[in-house]
Design an enzyme around this catalytic site. Structure first.
Site, PDB file in Angstrom:
ATOM      1  N   HIS A  13      19.801   1.175  91.608  1.00 32.74           N
ATOM      2  CA  HIS A  13      20.217   2.421  92.627  1.00 32.74           C
ATOM      3  C   HIS A  13      19.747   2.900  92.662  1.00 32.74           C
ATOM      4  O   HIS A  13      19.061   4.083  91.836  1.00 32.74           O
ATOM      5  CB  HIS A  13      21.567   2.435  93.325  1.00 32.74           C
ATOM      6  N   ASN A  73      19.842   1.704  83.833  1.00 31.44           N
ATOM      7  CA  ASN A  73      20.874   1.510  84.948  1.00 31.44           C
ATOM      8  C   ASN A  73      21.998   2.042  84.334  1.00 31.44           C
ATOM      9  O   ASN A  73      22.910   2.572  85.621  1.00 31.44           O
ATOM     10  CB  ASN A  73      21.163   0.345  85.362  1.00 31.44           C
TER      11      ASN A  73
END
Length: 284
Positions: A119, A152
């Site tokens: 994201h 991440n």
């Protein structure tokens, strides 16, 4: 008869023109409202016009994205956050394709690549501040960028948590701009792709505490090849360095003196970065 017919047509034309003007004015108002809600001191723009710097702005609930059809990825996302008391959010929505992208980027485009669907506009922060509809929009594939799992799920996640848990409570409101960094020479990365999607070599995040006279900012650049447990402050940089690496101009409406004071050097005063630099992630 011809005069009456001309008069009726003129009325229709006048009504149509009035409708167009009203719709255009409403669109401009809504567009300005979105930009005021999700940006500070202007939308990021390119330093120089090149095929890899050209992008268009995608408007979403909770954030804006600067989408590049050449890179097949967002060059930046911009959003604002504040401290929230209720930290519970809804269940994770499913990933979904974004019809606005030129190339077909599906939910399975990263499958088997070794990269996570990372994201850019974060699920938790956007959901907590802007609500469920905005959370759903963070799962658009246009908000994803290929990230190595250690980045991440660990280092990047820790930075996102620090923004909400530590930085946001210190200031009334925060402006955040984040995105990928690619090799300087486009052809050096021409074959490092997941189908249409170019893989970045690093990611940046700029955090600003807006103030009319003395805004404060932090900027980070984190490479793909991290272990995940490194101190966050190892990756502090100036905004000028992020601009040099990305070819983007952040906060273009700043005056020259404001820009120099905010972007030229690393200033950590007031952020207490050392308190969270080695804090483990919530899910580690």
């Amino acid at each position: 008869m011809s005069f009456l017919r001309w008069r009726r047509q003129g009325r229709r034309l006048g009504v149509s023109l009035l409708f167009v003007l009203m719709a255009s004015g409403l669109w401009q108002y809504q567009e300005r409202q979105y930009r005021d809600d999700y940006t500070w001191m202007g939308v990021p723009s390119w330093e120089s016009l090149t095929p890899t710097s050209i992008h268009r702005v995608l408007r979403n609930n909770g954030y804006l994205a600067g989408w590049s059809d050449v890179r097949a990825g967002a060059l930046w996302v911009s959003y604002q956050v504040e401290a929230v008391e209720n930290t519970s959010i809804g269940s994770r929505p499913g990933f979904k394709a974004d019809w606005r992208t030129l190339w077909p980027i599906g939910t399975g485009s990263y499958a088997g690549s070794g990269y996570d669907r990372g994201h850019l506009a974060p699920n938790y922060a956007i959901a907590a501040v802007h609500g469920r509809d905005a959370q759903v929009d963070t799962f658009l594939m246009s908000n994803m960028s290929p990230q190595r799992p250690n980045l991440n799920r660990q280092l990047w996640q820790r930075l996102e948590e620090a923004v909400m848990d530590h930085f946001a409570p210190r200031y009334e409101r925060l402006q955040v701009v984040t995105g990928p960094i690619y090799p300087e020479n486009f052809m050096d990365n021409a074959f490092n792709r997941l189908g249409f999607i170019e893989v970045p070599e690093a990611f940046y995040k700029i955090i600003v505490a807006p103030h009319p006279k003395t805004p404060r900012a932090l900027a980070f650049i984190m490479p793909q090849n991290v272990r995940g447990n490194e101190p966050l402050d190892d990756y502090l940089v100036s905004i000028d360095e992020v601009e040099a690496r990305t070819g983007l101009d952040f906060f273009p409406e700043l005056s020259a003196s404001q820009e120099s004071a905010l972007e030229r050097q690393v200033h950590t005063q007031g952020w207490a970065v050392e308190q969270v630099a080695n804090r483990p992630g919530r899910f580690q």
